[in-house]
Motif scaffolding. Structure first.
Motif, PDB file in Angstrom:
ATOM      1  N   LYS A 145       0.828  -1.203   0.000  1.00 46.34           N
ATOM      2  CA  LYS A 145       0.000   0.000   0.000  1.00 46.34           C
ATOM      3  C   LYS A 145       0.862   1.252   0.000  1.00 46.34           C
ATOM      4  O   LYS A 145       0.581   2.216  -0.734  1.00 46.34           O
ATOM      5  CB  LYS A 145      -0.916  -0.013   1.230  1.00 46.34           C
ATOM      6  CG  LYS A 145      -1.868   1.174   1.306  1.00 46.34           C
ATOM      7  CD  LYS A 145      -2.755   1.080   2.534  1.00 46.34           C
ATOM      8  CE  LYS A 145      -3.680   2.287   2.626  1.00 46.34           C
ATOM      9  NZ  LYS A 145      -4.554   2.208   3.843  1.00 46.34           N
ATOM     10  N   ALA A 146       1.941   1.241   0.800  1.00 43.88           N
ATOM     11  CA  ALA A 146       2.834   2.402   0.872  1.00 43.88           C
ATOM     12  C   ALA A 146       3.496   2.663  -0.478  1.00 43.88           C
ATOM     13  O   ALA A 146       3.526   3.807  -0.954  1.00 43.88           O
ATOM     14  CB  ALA A 146       3.898   2.172   1.947  1.00 43.88           C
TER      15      ALA A 146
ATOM     16  N   SER B 283       2.474   1.737  -3.432  1.00 45.26           N
ATOM     17  CA  SER B 283       1.477   2.141  -4.429  1.00 45.26           C
ATOM     18  C   SER B 283       1.209   3.639  -4.336  1.00 45.26           C
ATOM     19  O   SER B 283       1.160   4.348  -5.352  1.00 45.26           O
ATOM     20  CB  SER B 283       0.176   1.364  -4.212  1.00 45.26           C
ATOM     21  OG  SER B 283       0.376  -0.017  -4.399  1.00 45.26           O
ATOM     22  N   LEU B 284       1.050   4.133  -3.115  1.00 38.05           N
ATOM     23  CA  LEU B 284       0.828   5.565  -2.924  1.00 38.05           C
ATOM     24  C   LEU B 284       2.055   6.373  -3.351  1.00 38.05           C
ATOM     25  O   LEU B 284       1.924   7.444  -3.959  1.00 38.05           O
ATOM     26  CB  LEU B 284       0.498   5.850  -1.454  1.00 38.05           C
ATOM     27  CG  LEU B 284      -0.848   5.313  -0.948  1.00 38.05           C
ATOM     28  CD1 LEU B 284      -0.960   5.482   0.566  1.00 38.05           C
ATOM     29  CD2 LEU B 284      -2.004   6.038  -1.639  1.00 38.05           C
TER      30      LEU B 284
ATOM     31  N   VAL C 233       2.236   6.684  -7.236  1.00 43.69           N
ATOM     32  CA  VAL C 233       1.320   7.717  -7.746  1.00 43.69           C
ATOM     33  C   VAL C 233       1.888   9.107  -7.479  1.00 43.69           C
ATOM     34  O   VAL C 233       1.857   9.997  -8.340  1.00 43.69           O
ATOM     35  CB  VAL C 233      -0.074   7.571  -7.098  1.00 43.69           C
ATOM     36  CG1 VAL C 233      -0.973   8.742  -7.489  1.00 43.69           C
ATOM     37  CG2 VAL C 233      -0.706   6.248  -7.506  1.00 43.69           C
ATOM     38  N   LEU C 234       2.444   9.292  -6.298  1.00 42.29           N
ATOM     39  CA  LEU C 234       3.005  10.589  -5.917  1.00 42.29           C
ATOM     40  C   LEU C 234       4.183  10.965  -6.809  1.00 42.29           C
ATOM     41  O   LEU C 234       4.299  12.117  -7.260  1.00 42.29           O
ATOM     42  CB  LEU C 234       3.448  10.532  -4.457  1.00 42.29           C
ATOM     43  CG  LEU C 234       3.878  11.847  -3.792  1.00 42.29           C
ATOM     44  CD1 LEU C 234       2.721  12.818  -3.729  1.00 42.29           C
ATOM     45  CD2 LEU C 234       4.414  11.572  -2.397  1.00 42.29           C
TER      46      LEU C 234
ATOM     47  N   ARG D  56      -2.864  16.140   3.432  1.00 42.92           N
ATOM     48  CA  ARG D  56      -3.889  15.939   2.402  1.00 42.92           C
ATOM     49  C   ARG D  56      -4.462  17.252   1.903  1.00 42.92           C
ATOM     50  O   ARG D  56      -4.651  17.442   0.686  1.00 42.92           O
ATOM     51  CB  ARG D  56      -5.011  15.061   2.964  1.00 42.92           C
ATOM     52  CG  ARG D  56      -6.148  14.835   1.984  1.00 42.92           C
ATOM     53  CD  ARG D  56      -7.203  13.924   2.562  1.00 42.92           C
ATOM     54  NE  ARG D  56      -6.670  12.589   2.827  1.00 42.92           N
ATOM     55  CZ  ARG D  56      -7.398  11.606   3.349  1.00 42.92           C
ATOM     56  NH1 ARG D  56      -8.674  11.808   3.664  1.00 42.92           N
ATOM     57  NH2 ARG D  56      -6.859  10.426   3.550  1.00 42.92           N
TER      58      ARG D  56
ATOM     59  N   THR E  62       6.458  15.830  -1.102  1.00 43.06           N
ATOM     60  CA  THR E  62       6.785  14.524  -1.680  1.00 43.06           C
ATOM     61  C   THR E  62       7.708  13.715  -0.780  1.00 43.06           C
ATOM     62  O   THR E  62       7.424  12.565  -0.430  1.00 43.06           O
ATOM     63  CB  THR E  62       7.430  14.696  -3.071  1.00 43.06           C
ATOM     64  OG1 THR E  62       6.472  15.266  -3.964  1.00 43.06           O
ATOM     65  CG2 THR E  62       7.894  13.351  -3.623  1.00 43.06           C
TER      66      THR E  62
ATOM     67  N   LEU F 191       5.445   7.246   5.064  1.00 41.83           N
ATOM     68  CA  LEU F 191       4.681   6.066   4.668  1.00 41.83           C
ATOM     69  C   LEU F 191       5.435   4.760   4.915  1.00 41.83           C
ATOM     70  O   LEU F 191       4.826   3.721   5.163  1.00 41.83           O
ATOM     71  CB  LEU F 191       4.315   6.156   3.176  1.00 41.83           C
ATOM     72  CG  LEU F 191       3.195   7.123   2.784  1.00 41.83           C
ATOM     73  CD1 LEU F 191       3.079   7.206   1.268  1.00 41.83           C
ATOM     74  CD2 LEU F 191       1.861   6.694   3.386  1.00 41.83           C
TER      75      LEU F 191
END
Length: 409
Positions: A235-236, A238-239, A242-243, A300, A355, A362
């Protein structure tokens, strides 16, 4: 050191007119060489990112930070003595190696020595000084001669090297290598805990809690493939992917490398380099806003508006370049400048500032160093592609650019 790296990056764009001219110290270079010289930074950064996690694990974070200024200094020495374009190719590779090491080591160092309530601020301040260096690089090229600039800038990495000496290694790094006593002293130093004898028990208890938390994350255990393939790590990453795609494919870095050419083609009546300086100042205001807001409003609520604002502004720049006549661009040059400044501000207030903060936060303790290194490999690939693509997408060619831009004349 981040200021020095920013100056080294900012030097490239406003120096291109000189490098393209008959008076070039390395001989006139064509668009193909410009494309490769610009992208060599990403290549050098990628080489470093692939291997830097091993020295960090073996030697420790602080010793790797000692390495950061060395390639940067050699970069400026090569620029000073350059007689062929090959010198600049090697210089940009070395700059990428220095930057690649810095981009892995510095965010980890900030995360490991700072409290949660100021981590975002310090991470944003790191990017503020880096982008401040970009703007300063534009200004220094404008006022300082080609051969004098390396003599001035090379003093900064030397200063960094000397200032780093008195700082202890991060406590997590020391705990990982079983140096508990040194880790305790380092913990007290970075947490600024009182040396009052009456608070020794309280401070000792704080360190024990910290030590148990760090060791409980398996930081002393050997890293295996399964540590990267579990649900939390997946999950980390994947995020993070995208970033990173958003970070570079938005053009937030490449735009500054070719800012002068972009403004010239958008019909600005201001000198292109001055537009680049102005845009850099706007970017600094965005980063300063991020420093103030990040730990108050959260990651966020800075990141989402940043992406939306940047996308809309860049869409406007694309429409302006594609649909507007040259006469309109010349008469309303402020429209392009405004849109580019919106890109600079919105990207810096969220995407650029956060970033590296988000990447480090994460990743679990155990795989933080190799995880950041792997993430920076992805970033370096994106940087290399962006710097290769942008000269083509903004139509930099010897024929067309003579008509629209003094940069390539």
């Amino acid at each position: 050191m981040s200021l020095t790296h920013g100056i080294s990056l900012g030097w490239f764009s406003p120096t291109l007119p000189l490098l393209r001219s008959k008076n070039s110290p390395v001989g006139p270079i064509d668009v193909t060489e410009v494309m490769w010289i610009g992208s060599m930074f990403g290549f050098g950064s990628l080489i470093c990112n692939m291997f830097i996690c091993f020295p960090i694990s073996f030697f420790g974070l602080k010793k790797c930070m000692y390495f950061v200024p060395i390639p940067n200094m050699i970069n400026w020495i090569l620029i000073y003595f350059a007689s062929k374009s090959a010198f600049l190719h090697v210089a940009r590779v070395l700059l990428g190696i220095s930057g690649g090491t810095m981009m892995v080591c510095f965010p980890i160092f900030i995360a490991e020595v700072s409290d949660n309530n100021v981590r975002g601020t310090l991470g944003s301040f790191f990017m503020l000084t880096l982008c401040g260096g970009l703007t300063l690089g534009f200004v220094m090229v404008y006022y300082i001669s080609y051969h004098m600039l390396p003599c001035v800038v090379i003093l900064l990495p030397i200063t960094f090297f000397c200032l780093l000496i008195p700082f202890p290694e991060p406590p997590q790094d020391l705990l990982k290598r079983g140096r508990s006593e040194m880790a305790e002293k380092s913990f007290y130093f970075y947490k600024n805990l009182s040396k009052d004898p009456t608070k020794q028990d309280e401070n000792k208890e704080a360190f024990i809690i910290f030590r148990d938390k760090v060791l409980g994350g398996g930081i002393q255990e050997k890293v295996t493939i399964s540590d990267f393939c579990n649900k939390d790590s997946g999950k980390a990453f994947s995020l993070i992917a995208v970033l990173l795609v958003c970070n570079q494919m938005s053009g937030s870095f490449a735009i500054f490398n070719y800012a002068s050419a972009i403004f010239a083609q958008l019909g600005s009546s201001m000198e292109p380099n001055m537009c680049g300086i102005f845009m850099g100042v706007v970017q600094l205001s965005g980063l300063a806003s991020a420093v103030i807001l990040v730990d108050r409003v959260g990651r966020r609520w800075l990141l989402i508006p940043s992406l939306a604002g940047m996308g809309l502004a860049e869409f406007g720049v694309g429409l302006l370049r594609s649909l507007a006549s040259q006469e309109y661009l010349n008469r309303h040059f402020w429209v392009a400048l405004t849109l580019m400044c919106i890109v600079a501000y919105t990207s810096s207030v969220g995407l650029v500032a956060l970033t590296f903060v988000i990447i480090v936060e994460l990743l679990p303790f155990k795989i933080r160093a190799p995880g950041v290194s792997l993430s920076m490999c992805g970033l370096s690939c994106a940087v290399f592609m962006a710097l290769m693509i942008y000269p083509v997408t903004i139509s930099i060619s010897p024929c067309s650019c003579r008509q629209v831009s003094p940069l390539w004349a």
